[in-house]
Design an enzyme around this catalytic site. Structure first.
Site, PDB file in Angstrom:
ATOM      1  N   LYS A  22       0.835  -1.218   0.000  1.00 53.65           N
ATOM      2  CA  LYS A  22       0.000   0.000   0.000  1.00 53.65           C
ATOM      3  C   LYS A  22       0.863   1.258   0.000  1.00 53.65           C
ATOM      4  CE  LYS A  22      -1.854   1.791   3.987  1.00 53.65           C
ATOM      5  NZ  LYS A  22      -1.628   3.237   4.088  1.00 53.65           N
ATOM      6  N   ASN A  23       1.847   1.299   0.886  1.00 55.81           N
ATOM      7  CA  ASN A  23       2.617   2.541   1.031  1.00 55.81           C
ATOM      8  C   ASN A  23       3.613   2.770  -0.097  1.00 55.81           C
ATOM      9  OD1 ASN A  23       1.172   3.121   3.277  1.00 55.81           O
ATOM     10  ND2 ASN A  23       2.811   2.720   4.750  1.00 55.81           N
ATOM     11  N   CYS A 116      -5.907   8.192   8.960  1.00 58.37           N
ATOM     12  CA  CYS A 116      -6.256   7.650  10.280  1.00 58.37           C
ATOM     13  C   CYS A 116      -5.990   8.712  11.347  1.00 58.37           C
ATOM     14  CB  CYS A 116      -5.391   6.445  10.594  1.00 58.37           C
ATOM     15  SG  CYS A 116      -5.848   4.968   9.696  1.00 58.37           S
ATOM     16  N   ARG A 121      -0.309  15.046  12.114  1.00 58.81           N
ATOM     17  CA  ARG A 121       0.147  14.909  10.738  1.00 58.81           C
ATOM     18  C   ARG A 121       0.184  16.227   9.953  1.00 58.81           C
ATOM     19  NH1 ARG A 121      -1.895   8.989   8.855  1.00 58.81           N
ATOM     20  NH2 ARG A 121       0.171   8.894   7.971  1.00 58.81           N
ATOM     21  N   ASP A 310       3.863   1.181  12.178  1.00 60.78           N
ATOM     22  CA  ASP A 310       2.700   0.497  11.594  1.00 60.78           C
ATOM     23  C   ASP A 310       2.576  -0.959  12.052  1.00 60.78           C
ATOM     24  OD1 ASP A 310       2.075   2.806  10.291  1.00 60.78           O
ATOM     25  OD2 ASP A 310       2.554   2.108   8.281  1.00 60.78           O
ATOM     26  N   ARG A 402      -9.070  -0.364   4.259  1.00 61.03           N
ATOM     27  CA  ARG A 402      -8.254   0.696   3.648  1.00 61.03           C
ATOM     28  C   ARG A 402      -6.863   0.213   3.297  1.00 61.03           C
ATOM     29  NH1 ARG A 402      -8.268   6.213   6.722  1.00 61.03           N
ATOM     30  NH2 ARG A 402      -6.505   6.227   5.310  1.00 61.03           N
TER      31      ARG A 402
HETATM   32  C1  UD1 Z   1       3.959   7.179   6.088  1.00 60.62           C
HETATM   33  C2  UD1 Z   1       3.098   5.941   5.923  1.00 60.62           C
HETATM   34  C3  UD1 Z   1       2.499   5.532   7.264  1.00 60.62           C
HETATM   35  C4  UD1 Z   1       3.607   5.346   8.306  1.00 60.62           C
HETATM   36  C5  UD1 Z   1       4.487   6.591   8.369  1.00 60.62           C
HETATM   37  C6  UD1 Z   1       5.683   6.437   9.288  1.00 60.62           C
HETATM   38  C7  UD1 Z   1       2.265   6.170   3.662  1.00 60.62           C
HETATM   39  C8  UD1 Z   1       1.104   6.389   2.772  1.00 60.62           C
HETATM   40  N1  UD1 Z   1       2.020   6.241   4.988  1.00 60.62           N
HETATM   41  O1  UD1 Z   1       3.104   8.227   6.545  1.00 60.62           O
HETATM   42  O2  UD1 Z   1       1.798   4.303   7.083  1.00 60.62           O
HETATM   43  O3  UD1 Z   1       3.020   5.129   9.569  1.00 60.62           O
HETATM   44  O4  UD1 Z   1       4.982   6.917   7.047  1.00 60.62           O
HETATM   45  O5  UD1 Z   1       6.437   5.345   8.911  1.00 60.62           O
HETATM   46  O6  UD1 Z   1       3.349   5.884   3.229  1.00 60.62           O
HETATM   47  N2  UD1 Z   1       5.578  15.139  10.308  1.00 60.62           N
HETATM   48  C9  UD1 Z   1       5.648  16.479  10.605  1.00 60.62           C
HETATM   49  N3  UD1 Z   1       5.605  17.374   9.556  1.00 60.62           N
HETATM   50  C10 UD1 Z   1       5.489  16.975   8.265  1.00 60.62           C
HETATM   51  C11 UD1 Z   1       5.421  15.591   7.973  1.00 60.62           C
HETATM   52  C12 UD1 Z   1       5.458  14.688   9.022  1.00 60.62           C
HETATM   53  O7  UD1 Z   1       5.745  16.873  11.761  1.00 60.62           O
HETATM   54  O8  UD1 Z   1       5.459  17.824   7.363  1.00 60.62           O
HETATM   55  C13 UD1 Z   1       5.587  14.153  11.429  1.00 60.62           C
HETATM   56  C14 UD1 Z   1       4.260  13.399  11.528  1.00 60.62           C
HETATM   57  O9  UD1 Z   1       3.309  14.137  12.254  1.00 60.62           O
HETATM   58  C15 UD1 Z   1       4.690  12.135  12.216  1.00 60.62           C
HETATM   59  C16 UD1 Z   1       6.091  11.893  11.668  1.00 60.62           C
HETATM   60  O10 UD1 Z   1       6.541  13.146  11.159  1.00 60.62           O
HETATM   61  O11 UD1 Z   1       4.749  12.346  13.597  1.00 60.62           O
HETATM   62  C17 UD1 Z   1       6.164  10.842  10.599  1.00 60.62           C
HETATM   63  O12 UD1 Z   1       5.402  11.241   9.485  1.00 60.62           O
HETATM   64  P1  UD1 Z   1       5.772  10.803   7.993  1.00 60.62           P
HETATM   65  O13 UD1 Z   1       7.055  10.050   7.987  1.00 60.62           O
HETATM   66  O14 UD1 Z   1       5.637  11.995   7.129  1.00 60.62           O
HETATM   67  O15 UD1 Z   1       4.602   9.770   7.695  1.00 60.62           O
HETATM   68  P2  UD1 Z   1       3.599   9.754   6.465  1.00 60.62           P
HETATM   69  O16 UD1 Z   1       4.333   9.978   5.190  1.00 60.62           O
HETATM   70  O17 UD1 Z   1       2.413  10.600   6.766  1.00 60.62           O
END
Ligand code: UD1
Length: 434
Positions: A22-23, A116, A121, A310, A402
Site C-alpha cells: 500500500k505505502n 487515520c 500529521r 505500523d 483501507r
Molecule cells: C507514512 C506511511 C504511514 C507510516 C508513516 C511512518 C504512507 C502512505 N504512509 O506516513 O503508514 O506510519 O509513514 O512510517 O506511506 N511530520 C511532521 N511534519 C510533516 C510531515 C510529518 O511533523 O510535514 C511528522 C508526523 O506528524 C509524524 C512523523 O513526522 O509524527 C512521521 O510522518 P511521515 O514520515 O511523514 O509519515 P507519512 O508519510 O504521513
C-alpha cells in the site's frame, strides 16, 4: 459499518502470497502525474486507499483501467485542477499529488488531506522542502495553493526523515532545473520503490534507501511499466498472526530484508522462522509459531530501519499474551494507543504512561465486541480475536479495508474462521458456519 465475526482459537497453517505494498503504490500512483504518457503498474493491491487515490487521479483527468492486479494509467489529458476536497479528505496520502503537480505544472491546489486519526500529521516539512526549490505556499481556508515561477534544484535538509515529505520532494525535484540533494531523507523501502518508478520514467535519482538522495532534474518524464514491491506491513501482520496462532505459515514473496526489526523482535520473543532472500519469486518468510507463550520485549518505534510504527499495535496484541512484562514506546505518532482500551476489553493488562504502554502478559484473551480505531489497530484486534477464546466482533472493519487486500479471506485460507457481516447483520464471505 460492517464488522468481522471471529471464532477464535483456530491454528493457522499454510501458504499465502503477500500483496503489493500500500505505502509504495500510493506515491507511485501520484508519480504517474509527472508524465503525459501511459503507465502500467503491476502487483497493485485492491484496497480502499488505492481506490480513493485512483479517484483523486480521475479528478485530475487520468484515465484508469484495471486488469486483475494491473493498472493502466493514461495521463495524456492531465491538467492542474483542485480535486474534490471530499475525496482528498478520505486519505492522508492524497497530499502526495502536491510534488508531481508542482513539478509538472508549477502549481497545485490541495484541500485538507485525511487519514487515520493517529496523530496531527502536519505538512510543514513538505512545504519547507519544496520552498527550497522555489515554491511558495499560500494557505487557503481549507487546504493550500502551492506554486512556483520556476523550480530550481537545491540543498534540502529535512528536520525529520518524513516519508511523505521525502516522496513529495523526489517527485517535484525530478522535473526541477538542476540538481537537488536531500539530506536526512527517509530510508524506507517504499522510497526506493518510488525512485525506481521515477527512474523507469526517465528520472535521475540516486541514493534512495540511504539518508542522502540526489535528484538530477530532467525536462520531461515518459510513461513506464513497474511492479510494486511486496507489502512489509501485511507481511509483518501475518507473521504476528502466525506467532500468536501456532502452525507453520509460509509467506510467499515476503522480503526478509525489509522486515529485519520485526524479525529480530520475534526472535527475541522465542518465535522461530526461516527465510530466503531472493528475487520476488524465491523470496519468502516461514514462521513456525511459538512453542509456548512469547517472551516479553522492550520495543521503541523509529524510522526505518527501526521498529515500524505500523506494526506496533499488532505486536502489542501478541505481547498481551507474553510470559512477563513488556514495554512498547511510540516515537512516531502521538495518538497510536487508542486500541489499548479495546484490547483491555478482551482481558489484556496494559497501562499507558506517556508515550509508552506497559503490557503485563496474561494467559488468555477472551472474545468480545471491540472496535477498529484505525487501520493497524483494526488488524491488531483481528489478531487478538484469532488468538482469543470464544467469539470476537471487530466493528468498523472499513478501517482494515483501507490497507489490507482481502485480509479476512487470506486468514480464512490459512485456517481462521472469520465471517463478515454487513450493516444489517447479513453474512458476507463467511467460510465456515457461524
Ligand atoms: C507514512 C506511511 C504511514 C507510516 C508513516 C511512518 C504512507 C502512505 N504512509 O506516513 O503508514 O506510519 O509513514 O512510517 O506511506 N511530520 C511532521 N511534519 C510533516 C510531515 C510529518 O511533523 O510535514 C511528522 C508526523 O506528524 C509524524 C512523523 O513526522 O509524527 C512521521 O510522518 P511521515 O514520515 O511523514 O509519515 P507519512 O508519510 O504521513
Amino acid at each position: 459499518m460492517e464488522r468481522l465475526l471471529i471464532n477464535g482459537g483456530r491454528k493457522l497453517d499454510g501458504e499465502v502470497q503477500i500483496s503489493g505494498a500500500k505505502n509504495a503504490v500510493l506515491p507511485i500512483l501520484a508519480a504517474s502525474l509527472l508524465t503525459n504518457g501511459c503507465c502500467v503498474i503491476k502487483n497493485v493491491p485492491k484496497l480502499d486507499d488505492v481506490y480513493v487515490m485512483l479517484s483523486v487521479l480521475e479528478e485530475l483527468s487520468v484515465r484508469v483501467s484495471w486488469q486483475r492486479n494491473e493498472l493502466r494509467l493514461d495521463c495524456s489529458r492531465v491538467a492542474p485542477a483542485a480535486p474534490n476536497p471530499e475525496i482528498l479528505g478520505k486519505i492522508r496520502a492524497s497530499n502526495l499529488i502536491l510534488g508531481p503537480l508542482l513539478g509538472r505544472f508549477k502549481e497545485a491546489e490541495i484541500g485538507a488531506c485525511g487519514g487515520c486519526s493517529i496523530g496531527s500529521r502536519p505538512m510543514n516539512l513538505h512545504f519547507a522542502a519544496l520552498e527550497v526549490l522555489g515554491a511558495k505556499v499560500l494557505p487557503l481556508e481549507a487546504g493550500y495553493f502551492v506554486f512556483a515561477k520556476a523550480l530550481r534544484g537545491g540543498e534540502v535538509h529535512l528536520a525529520f526523515p518524513s516519508v511523505g515529505a521525502t516522496e513529495n520532494l523526489l517527485m517535484a525535484a525530478s522535473l526541477a532545473e538542476g540538481k537537488t540533494v536531500l539530506y536526512n531523507a527517509a530510508t524506507e523501502p517504499e522510497i526506493v520503490d518510488l525512485a525506481g518508478f521515477i527512474n523507469a520514467m526517465g528520472g535521475k535519482i540516486s541514493g534512495a534507501g540511504s539518508d542522502v538522495i540526489t535528484i538530477e532534474g530532467v525536462k520531461r518524464l515518459g510513461g513506464a511499466e513497474y511492479t510494486i514491491m511486496p507489502d512489509r506491513i501485511e507481511t509483518g501482520t501475518l507473521l504476528v498472526a502466525g506467532a500468536m496462532c501456532g502452525g507453520r505459515l509460509h509467506l510467499s514473496g515476503a522480503r526478509p530484508e525489509h522486515n529485519q526489526a520485526l524479525l529480530q523482535a520475534l526472535q527475541q520473543a522465542g518465535i522461530s522462522f526461516t527465510y530466503n532472500i531472493g528475487d520476488s519469486k524465491e523470496s519468502f518468510i516461514e514462521i513456525c509459531g511459538c512453542a509456548g507463550r512469547p517472551l516479553p520485549l522492550q520495543i521503541t518505534t523509529a524510522s526505518y530501519p527501526g521498529f515500524p510504527t505500523d506494526m506496533q499495535p499488532q505486536l502489542a496484541a501478541m505481547l498481551s499474551l507474553s510470559q512477563g512484562q513488556s514495554v512498547i514506546c511510540e516515537r512516531i505518532f502521538e495518538n497510536r494507543f487508542r486500541f489499548v482500551d479495546e484490547l483491555k476489553k478482551m482481558g489484556a493488562s496494559i497501562q499507558l504512561r506517556g508515550n509508552c504502554a506497559i503490557i503485563d502478559g496474561v494467559t488468555r484473551l477472551h472474545g468480545m465486541s471491540v472496535c477498529a480505531t484505525d487501520l493497524r489497530a483494526g488488524a491488531a484486534m483481528v489478531l487478538a480475536g484469532l488468538a482469543a477464546t470464544g467469539r470476537t466482533v471487530v466493528e468498523q472493519v472499513e478501517y482494515i479495508d483501507r490497507g489490507y487486500e482481502d485480509f479476512a479471506g487470506k486468514l480464512n485460507c490459512l485456517g481462521a474462521d472469520i465471517c463478515r457481516l454487513d450493516n444489517f447483520g447479513n453474512e458476507k464471505g463467511c467460510k465456515l458456519v457461524v
